[in-house]
Design a protein around this motif. Structure first.
Motif, mmCIF file in Angstrom:
data_model
loop_
_atom_site.group_PDB
_atom_site.id
_atom_site.type_symbol
_atom_site.label_atom_id
_atom_site.label_comp_id
_atom_site.label_asym_id
_atom_site.label_seq_id
_atom_site.Cartn_x
_atom_site.Cartn_y
_atom_site.Cartn_z
ATOM 1 N N PRO A 122 41.403 39.686 36.720
ATOM 2 C CA PRO A 122 42.748 39.233 36.346
ATOM 3 C C PRO A 122 42.751 38.029 35.408
ATOM 4 O O PRO A 122 43.726 37.816 34.696
ATOM 5 C CB PRO A 122 43.390 38.882 37.701
ATOM 6 N N ILE A 123 41.659 37.248 35.394
ATOM 7 C CA ILE A 123 41.622 36.084 34.505
ATOM 8 C C ILE A 123 41.503 36.490 33.041
ATOM 9 O O ILE A 123 41.721 35.661 32.153
ATOM 10 C CB ILE A 123 40.462 35.125 34.846
ATOM 11 N N MET A 124 41.173 37.750 32.777
ATOM 12 C CA MET A 124 41.031 38.181 31.388
ATOM 13 C C MET A 124 42.397 38.512 30.809
ATOM 14 O O MET A 124 42.776 39.662 30.611
ATOM 15 C CB MET A 124 40.069 39.361 31.281
ATOM 16 N N THR A 125 43.163 37.442 30.540
ATOM 17 C CA THR A 125 44.460 37.563 29.880
ATOM 18 C C THR A 125 44.297 37.250 28.402
ATOM 19 O O THR A 125 43.279 36.686 27.969
ATOM 20 C CB THR A 125 45.470 36.583 30.476
ATOM 21 N N VAL A 126 45.307 37.572 27.622
ATOM 22 C CA VAL A 126 45.285 37.265 26.198
ATOM 23 C C VAL A 126 45.079 35.768 25.989
ATOM 24 O O VAL A 126 44.222 35.339 25.204
ATOM 25 C CB VAL A 126 46.587 37.738 25.517
ATOM 26 N N GLN A 127 45.849 34.952 26.702
ATOM 27 C CA GLN A 127 45.741 33.505 26.516
ATOM 28 C C GLN A 127 44.363 32.979 26.900
ATOM 29 O O GLN A 127 43.774 32.181 26.174
ATOM 30 C CB GLN A 127 46.803 32.772 27.334
ATOM 31 N N ASN A 128 43.824 33.408 28.034
ATOM 32 C CA ASN A 128 42.521 32.919 28.465
ATOM 33 C C ASN A 128 41.407 33.357 27.517
ATOM 34 O O ASN A 128 40.458 32.606 27.277
ATOM 35 C CB ASN A 128 42.214 33.379 29.882
ATOM 36 N N LEU A 129 41.504 34.558 26.985
ATOM 37 C CA LEU A 129 40.505 35.007 26.016
ATOM 38 C C LEU A 129 40.584 34.183 24.737
ATOM 39 O O LEU A 129 39.558 33.797 24.174
ATOM 40 C CB LEU A 129 40.692 36.494 25.722
ATOM 41 N N VAL A 130 41.792 33.895 24.271
ATOM 42 C CA VAL A 130 41.955 33.069 23.073
ATOM 43 C C VAL A 130 41.365 31.683 23.290
ATOM 44 O O VAL A 130 40.709 31.117 22.409
ATOM 45 C CB VAL A 130 43.445 32.959 22.693
ATOM 46 N N GLU A 131 41.553 31.133 24.484
ATOM 47 C CA GLU A 131 41.129 29.762 24.774
ATOM 48 C C GLU A 131 39.711 29.653 25.317
ATOM 49 O O GLU A 131 39.284 28.570 25.710
ATOM 50 C CB GLU A 131 42.091 29.133 25.787
ATOM 51 N N HIS A 132 38.968 30.762 25.355
ATOM 52 C CA HIS A 132 37.603 30.762 25.896
ATOM 53 C C HIS A 132 37.584 30.347 27.367
ATOM 54 O O HIS A 132 36.680 29.643 27.821
ATOM 55 C CB HIS A 132 36.694 29.834 25.081
ATOM 56 N N ARG A 133 38.566 30.782 28.137
ATOM 57 C CA ARG A 133 38.640 30.439 29.557
ATOM 58 C C ARG A 133 38.593 31.678 30.457
ATOM 59 O O ARG A 133 38.910 31.594 31.643
ATOM 60 C CB ARG A 133 39.934 29.668 29.841
ATOM 61 N N ALA A 134 38.235 32.831 29.898
ATOM 62 C CA ALA A 134 38.364 34.090 30.628
ATOM 63 C C ALA A 134 37.104 34.522 31.359
ATOM 64 O O ALA A 134 37.029 35.643 31.851
ATOM 65 C CB ALA A 134 38.807 35.200 29.678
ATOM 66 N N GLY A 135 36.102 33.659 31.438
ATOM 67 C CA GLY A 135 34.903 34.017 32.178
ATOM 68 C C GLY A 135 33.988 34.986 31.464
ATOM 69 O O GLY A 135 33.065 35.537 32.072
ATOM 70 N N ALA A 136 34.209 35.203 30.171
ATOM 71 C CA ALA A 136 33.317 36.079 29.403
ATOM 72 C C ALA A 136 32.041 35.322 29.057
ATOM 73 O O ALA A 136 32.083 34.113 28.814
ATOM 74 C CB ALA A 136 34.003 36.549 28.128
ATOM 75 N N PRO A 137 30.903 35.987 29.036
ATOM 76 C CA PRO A 137 29.654 35.289 28.703
ATOM 77 C C PRO A 137 29.656 34.807 27.262
ATOM 78 O O PRO A 137 30.409 35.297 26.422
ATOM 79 C CB PRO A 137 28.585 36.362 28.924
ATOM 80 N N VAL A 138 28.816 33.847 26.997
ATOM 81 C CA VAL A 138 28.761 33.264 25.661
ATOM 82 C C VAL A 138 28.249 34.278 24.640
ATOM 83 O O VAL A 138 28.780 34.380 23.533
ATOM 84 C CB VAL A 138 27.850 32.019 25.657
ATOM 85 N N LEU A 139 27.237 35.049 25.026
ATOM 86 C CA LEU A 139 26.543 35.936 24.103
ATOM 87 C C LEU A 139 26.520 37.362 24.649
ATOM 88 O O LEU A 139 26.654 37.578 25.851
ATOM 89 C CB LEU A 139 25.108 35.441 23.884
ATOM 90 N N PRO A 140 26.345 38.356 23.784
ATOM 91 C CA PRO A 140 26.328 39.745 24.246
ATOM 92 C C PRO A 140 25.089 40.069 25.055
ATOM 93 O O PRO A 140 24.059 39.399 24.921
ATOM 94 C CB PRO A 140 26.349 40.545 22.930
ATOM 95 N N PRO A 141 25.167 41.094 25.902
ATOM 96 C CA PRO A 141 23.992 41.503 26.678
ATOM 97 C C PRO A 141 22.808 41.803 25.768
ATOM 98 O O PRO A 141 22.951 42.436 24.719
ATOM 99 C CB PRO A 141 24.478 42.775 27.389
ATOM 100 N N GLY A 142 21.641 41.303 26.140
ATOM 101 C CA GLY A 142 20.443 41.566 25.372
ATOM 102 C C GLY A 142 20.200 40.605 24.235
ATOM 103 O O GLY A 142 19.244 40.773 23.469
ATOM 104 N N TYR A 143 21.035 39.580 24.090
ATOM 105 C CA TYR A 143 20.827 38.589 23.044
ATOM 106 C C TYR A 143 19.459 37.962 23.240
ATOM 107 O O TYR A 143 19.093 37.572 24.331
ATOM 108 C CB TYR A 143 21.913 37.516 23.117
ATOM 109 N N SER A 144 18.703 37.863 22.155
ATOM 110 C CA SER A 144 17.325 37.402 22.320
ATOM 111 C C SER A 144 17.026 36.130 21.543
ATOM 112 O O SER A 144 16.882 35.061 22.097
ATOM 113 C CB SER A 144 16.349 38.513 21.913
ATOM 114 N N HIS A 145 17.010 36.199 20.219
ATOM 115 C CA HIS A 145 16.488 35.078 19.435
ATOM 116 C C HIS A 145 17.347 34.870 18.203
ATOM 117 O O HIS A 145 17.929 35.809 17.657
ATOM 118 C CB HIS A 145 15.031 35.367 19.016
ATOM 119 N N LEU A 146 17.420 33.622 17.772
ATOM 120 C CA LEU A 146 18.259 33.243 16.642
ATOM 121 C C LEU A 146 17.988 34.076 15.400
ATOM 122 O O LEU A 146 18.899 34.408 14.656
ATOM 123 C CB LEU A 146 18.036 31.758 16.321
ATOM 124 N N THR A 147 16.737 34.425 15.165
ATOM 125 C CA THR A 147 16.396 35.118 13.924
ATOM 126 C C THR A 147 16.455 36.631 14.039
ATOM 127 O O THR A 147 15.991 37.335 13.152
ATOM 128 C CB THR A 147 14.994 34.693 13.436
#
Length: 303
Positions: free
Chosen positions: A69-94
């Protein structure tokens, strides 16, 4: 040192100055990275204004998937929706950790299991920056309105302020001014060289987190119109993706090998825009900020 730089400052009366080096120029199309997020947030405002959704609309309500339920439009816009920082499988900067995320894969591995993807069950008191959150927001809007994200932005954000919507697109790394680059790898005692490409944020919903592309003057034109006319992209609208400090508002973006910054002053109605390609991986936004600061100092502008 940056390989190629564009910086532009402009006052309310249209006066200003621009600086172009390397492969940059007034007609060069660049990818704005996370500057894109202010356009996705503005799209949400426009749709709220039209009565098509509310800031409290949930992902479940928009597309019918099982989402916290926390995944609302407002929370997603404000980075408050509990979504991870990076996509699954993110590995290295390069490595390119975005290009493989087509809409179909994102639907299956992220939208189809948001309850597992979420890292919180209540809105975060302190925002945690999340490209995944903006991708979820982008894909939710695409599915709810059955149109590509860029078409929605063109219709609801760009056209109303009187700029050419066709001047903005989802830009692939090949359409930017990035020069060729290689890196040296050591494997099994041998030195190998391989092409170092930029991240590709254009194949799926990460486009709404970082894939908007245009020329530098086109970006300045949009910001000029917004400061003059107001509307959903204006930094005075909340919630938003702008970083606001009094009359000044800005946002930066960085891919692996490029970066950008836009700044506006709502009092003086001045605009500053910069884009950098090349330089140290992950430093593009800082290099763009420095380039814009140098140009501002040389002109005496306030932005």
């Amino acid at each position: 040192m940056a390989a190629s730089v564009a910086a532009l400052v402009r006052g309310a009366d249209g006066s200003g100055r621009a600086s172009w080096t390397g492969a940059h120029g007034p007609d060069a199309v660049v990818c704005w990275a996370s500057v894109t997020k202010i356009f996705t947030a503005a799209l949400c405002h426009a749709l709220v204004d039209a009565g098509s959704l509310t800031s409290r609309s949930t992902v479940t309500e928009l597309v019918g998937v099982d989402a916290p339920p926390i995944m609302t439009v407002q929370n997603l816009v404000e980075h408050r929706a509990g979504a991870p920082v990076l996509p699954p499988g993110y590995s290295h900067l390069t490595e390119d950790n975005y290009g493989a995320w087509t809409a179909q894969r994102f639907d299956e591995q992220v939208m189809g299991r948001l309850a597992d993807v979420a890292t919180a069950v209540t809105p975060r008191s302190v925002p945690e920056y999340s490209n995944v959150g903006y991708a979820v927001l982008t894909r939710s809007l695409e599915r709810a309105f059955r149109r590509p994200w860029i078409d929605l932005v063109r219709e609801h954000v760009l056209a109303p302020v009187g700029v050419d919507p066709g001047a903005f697109a989802v830009g692939a790394p090949s359409s930017t001014v990035l020069p060729p680059a290689v890196r040296t790898l050591q494997a099994r005692g041998r030195l190998r060289r391989r092409t170092l490409d930029d991240w590709d944020v254009t194949t799926g919903p990460f486009a709404g987190a970082g894939g908007l592309a245009s020329t530098v003057p086109a970006m300045a034109d949009v910001l000029d119109r917004v400061l003059d006319q107001g509307g959903p992209l204006h930094p005075g609208r909340t919630p938003h993706a702008w970083s606001v400090d009094g009359a000044r508002a800005g946002v930066q973006g960085a891919l692996m090998r490029s970066g950008s910054i836009v700044l506006v002053d709502t009092d003086t109605r001045s605009v500053g825009v910069a884009h950098v390609a090349g330089g140290l991986p992950g430093w593009g936004d800082r290099l763009a900020s420095r380039a814009l600061r140098r140009l501002v100092e040389s002109t005496g502008a306030r932005t």
